[in-house]
Design a protein around this motif. Structure first.
Motif, PDB file in Angstrom:
ATOM      1  N   MET A   1       0.787  -1.302  -0.023  1.00  0.00           N
ATOM      2  CA  MET A   1       0.010   0.101  -0.021  1.00  0.00           C
ATOM      3  C   MET A   1       0.923   1.379  -0.026  1.00  0.00           C
ATOM      4  N   ALA A   2       1.797   1.226   1.018  1.00  0.00           N
ATOM      5  CA  ALA A   2       2.501   2.519   1.154  1.00  0.00           C
ATOM      6  C   ALA A   2       3.697   2.397   0.049  1.00  0.00           C
ATOM      7  N   THR A   3       3.572   3.190  -1.126  1.00  0.00           N
ATOM      8  CA  THR A   3       4.467   3.205  -2.188  1.00  0.00           C
ATOM      9  C   THR A   3       5.500   4.391  -2.159  1.00  0.00           C
ATOM     10  N   ARG A   4       4.957   5.377  -1.172  1.00  0.00           N
ATOM     11  CA  ARG A   4       6.152   6.458  -0.985  1.00  0.00           C
ATOM     12  C   ARG A   4       7.277   5.826  -0.239  1.00  0.00           C
ATOM     13  N   PRO A   5       8.632   6.080  -0.661  1.00  0.00           N
ATOM     14  CA  PRO A   5       9.711   5.731   0.149  1.00  0.00           C
ATOM     15  C   PRO A   5       9.643   6.163   1.459  1.00  0.00           C
ATOM     16  N   ARG A   6      10.076   5.195   2.472  1.00  0.00           N
ATOM     17  CA  ARG A   6      10.246   5.826   3.884  1.00  0.00           C
ATOM     18  C   ARG A   6      11.241   7.053   4.055  1.00  0.00           C
TER      19      ARG A   6
ATOM     20  N   MET B   1      -1.036  10.866  -0.773  1.00  0.00           N
ATOM     21  CA  MET B   1      -1.882   9.788  -1.114  1.00  0.00           C
ATOM     22  C   MET B   1      -2.045   9.712  -2.554  1.00  0.00           C
ATOM     23  N   SER B   2      -1.665   8.594  -3.319  1.00  0.00           N
ATOM     24  CA  SER B   2      -1.639   8.150  -4.784  1.00  0.00           C
ATOM     25  C   SER B   2      -2.847   7.551  -5.028  1.00  0.00           C
ATOM     26  N   ILE B   3      -3.280   7.936  -6.546  1.00  0.00           N
ATOM     27  CA  ILE B   3      -4.413   7.716  -7.129  1.00  0.00           C
ATOM     28  C   ILE B   3      -4.730   6.285  -6.753  1.00  0.00           C
ATOM     29  N   GLY B   4      -5.930   5.933  -6.199  1.00  0.00           N
ATOM     30  CA  GLY B   4      -6.212   4.561  -6.106  1.00  0.00           C
ATOM     31  C   GLY B   4      -6.092   4.061  -4.739  1.00  0.00           C
ATOM     32  N   ASP B   5      -5.491   4.885  -3.969  1.00  0.00           N
ATOM     33  CA  ASP B   5      -5.353   4.512  -2.680  1.00  0.00           C
ATOM     34  C   ASP B   5      -6.467   5.140  -1.719  1.00  0.00           C
ATOM     35  N   SER B   6      -7.179   4.261  -1.377  1.00  0.00           N
ATOM     36  CA  SER B   6      -8.460   4.632  -0.757  1.00  0.00           C
ATOM     37  C   SER B   6      -8.551   4.807   0.656  1.00  0.00           C
ATOM     38  N   SER B   7      -7.298   4.625   1.287  1.00  0.00           N
ATOM     39  CA  SER B   7      -6.940   4.339   2.690  1.00  0.00           C
ATOM     40  C   SER B   7      -7.269   5.850   3.278  1.00  0.00           C
ATOM     41  N   THR B   8      -7.556   6.280   4.526  1.00  0.00           N
ATOM     42  CA  THR B   8      -7.683   7.281   5.156  1.00  0.00           C
ATOM     43  C   THR B   8      -6.383   7.960   5.619  1.00  0.00           C
ATOM     44  N   PRO B   9      -6.212   9.194   5.983  1.00  0.00           N
ATOM     45  CA  PRO B   9      -4.893   9.503   6.875  1.00  0.00           C
ATOM     46  C   PRO B   9      -4.446   8.817   7.990  1.00  0.00           C
ATOM     47  N   LEU B  10      -5.815   8.764   8.823  1.00  0.00           N
ATOM     48  CA  LEU B  10      -5.663   7.788   9.909  1.00  0.00           C
ATOM     49  C   LEU B  10      -5.102   6.544   9.824  1.00  0.00           C
ATOM     50  N   GLY B  11      -5.898   5.898   8.758  1.00  0.00           N
ATOM     51  CA  GLY B  11      -5.513   4.484   8.350  1.00  0.00           C
ATOM     52  C   GLY B  11      -4.077   4.372   7.955  1.00  0.00           C
ATOM     53  N   ARG B  12      -3.465   5.238   7.166  1.00  0.00           N
ATOM     54  CA  ARG B  12      -2.025   5.207   6.608  1.00  0.00           C
ATOM     55  C   ARG B  12      -1.250   5.464   7.774  1.00  0.00           C
ATOM     56  N   ALA B  13      -1.469   6.457   8.651  1.00  0.00           N
ATOM     57  CA  ALA B  13      -0.835   6.556   9.949  1.00  0.00           C
ATOM     58  C   ALA B  13      -0.517   5.501  10.729  1.00  0.00           C
ATOM     59  N   ARG B  14      -1.598   4.717  10.852  1.00  0.00           N
ATOM     60  CA  ARG B  14      -1.734   3.364  11.804  1.00  0.00           C
ATOM     61  C   ARG B  14      -0.880   2.623  11.243  1.00  0.00           C
ATOM     62  N   GLY B  15      -0.685   2.161   9.839  1.00  0.00           N
ATOM     63  CA  GLY B  15      -0.247   1.150   9.226  1.00  0.00           C
ATOM     64  C   GLY B  15       1.499   1.534   9.101  1.00  0.00           C
ATOM     65  N   LEU B  16       1.802   2.995   9.367  1.00  0.00           N
ATOM     66  CA  LEU B  16       3.104   3.436   9.480  1.00  0.00           C
ATOM     67  C   LEU B  16       3.612   3.606  10.797  1.00  0.00           C
ATOM     68  N   GLY B  17       2.938   3.370  11.935  1.00  0.00           N
ATOM     69  CA  GLY B  17       3.174   3.930  13.197  1.00  0.00           C
ATOM     70  C   GLY B  17       4.309   3.414  13.685  1.00  0.00           C
ATOM     71  N   SER B  18       4.626   3.633  14.964  1.00  0.00           N
ATOM     72  CA  SER B  18       5.796   3.301  15.678  1.00  0.00           C
ATOM     73  C   SER B  18       5.512   1.584  16.066  1.00  0.00           C
ATOM     74  N   ALA B  19       6.482   0.920  16.280  1.00  0.00           N
ATOM     75  CA  ALA B  19       6.819  -0.552  16.425  1.00  0.00           C
ATOM     76  C   ALA B  19       6.402  -0.915  17.913  1.00  0.00           C
ATOM     77  N   ARG B  20       6.304   0.040  18.633  1.00  0.00           N
ATOM     78  CA  ARG B  20       5.880   0.189  20.002  1.00  0.00           C
ATOM     79  C   ARG B  20       7.016  -0.473  20.777  1.00  0.00           C
ATOM     80  N   GLU B  21       8.199  -0.650  20.600  1.00  0.00           N
ATOM     81  CA  GLU B  21       9.191  -0.907  21.190  1.00  0.00           C
ATOM     82  C   GLU B  21      10.540  -0.175  20.612  1.00  0.00           C
ATOM     83  N   GLY B  22      11.436  -0.211  21.210  1.00  0.00           N
ATOM     84  CA  GLY B  22      12.608   0.437  21.038  1.00  0.00           C
ATOM     85  C   GLY B  22      13.115   1.391  22.356  1.00  0.00           C
TER      86      GLY B  22
END
Lengths: 130, 131
Positions: A1-6, B1-22
């Motif tokens: 889904m995430a295509t933009r580079p990190r 957000m690219s064309i065809g990406d229907s996820s919401t900003p919150l949804g994307r943030a959740r997917g890319l969030g912290s690993a909760r460790e470190g």
């Protein structure tokens, strides 16, 4: 889904050179030098000591060659630089020393300090005592 | 957000969030650094105070518990701190999960091996070689 580079961690190319930036990259570079070469030399030195005077002579000969001296003096400077910039990091971890002037002065002092301590230690080792 | 990406900003943030460790890794690096501040100063100071740096003096110094114990701590904490620091470096620049795992595992093995060899040398100095 995430295509933009990190987002990437800082590379040398994107920062304007200044004391804070130099000390930051030196902290990493000296840390790697100490981790790889420093611990290798420490392990070799302990093993040489443990296996008697003849084994130690091999280490001693290497340490007194010009390349050995360059490595040892380089590691000494790395140790003091990493130690002083490490103290700077611990201070900054508390939220202090972020003001531009203080931060810059602190950064310069770590380099001045590491050079002075390295020079003093090797002057003592090579001059005063031997 | 690219064309065809229907996820919401919150949804994307959740997917890319912290690993909760470190956090623990970060704190361990700081605590070991404070220990190494003390142990490193002890090490440099001791070498400066020794009357000579010949093998006889060094062995006598390192075979006594007053030096063997701090030196063992320096080895253990030193290798741990080096390993934690190298992991930060590797994680910053090696993004491909397979390579990242291989390099970090290799570094772990190297650190444990180096620490074991150094402690073995200290054991010989303290207790003598088994013959």
């Amino acid at each position: 889904m995430a295509t933009r580079p990190r987002p990437l961690s800082p590379h040398l190319g994107i920062w304007r050179w200044g004391p804070g930036m130099i000390v930051s990259i030196l902290h990493r570079a000296t840390g790697i030098a100490l981790s790889v070469a420093g611990l290798a030399v420490l392990t070799w030195w302990l093993m040489a000591l443990a296996h008697g005077p003849e084994r130690y002579a091999t280490f001693d000969k290497a340490a007194h060659s010009w390349i050995g001296l360059v490595v040892l003096i380089g590691l000494t400077w790395s140790f003091f630089q990493h130690l002083l910039s490490g103290i700077r990091h611990l201070v900054m971890d508390t939220g202090a020393a972020f003001e531009l002037g203080v931060n810059k002065t602190f950064a310069i002092l770590t380099i001045v300090g590491s050079v002075i301590l390295t020079a003093a230690l090797w002057a003592w080792l090579l001059g005063v005592r031997s | 957000m690219s064309i065809g990406d229907s996820s919401t900003p919150l949804g994307r943030a959740r997917g890319l969030g912290s690993a909760r460790e470190g956090g623990e890794h970060w704190l361990t690096e700081r605590v070991t650094s404070i220990a190494l501040l003390l142990l490193g100063t002890w090490f440099i100071g001791s070498l400066l105070l020794l009357p000579k740096l010949d093998p006889h003096t060094l062995v006598e110094w390192l075979s006594a518990p007053t030096a063997a114990i701090p030196m063992a701590l320096l080895v253990i904490v030193g290798f741990k701190h080096a390993l934690d620091g190298m992991k930060v470096f590797i994680d910053d620049y090696v993004h491909e999960p397979g390579s990242n795992f291989v390099i970090n595992t290799l570094l772990l093995f190297l650190a444990v091996a180096g620490g074991a060899i150094s402690l073995y040398a200290l054991a010989i100095l303290s207790f003598g070689a088994a013959s």
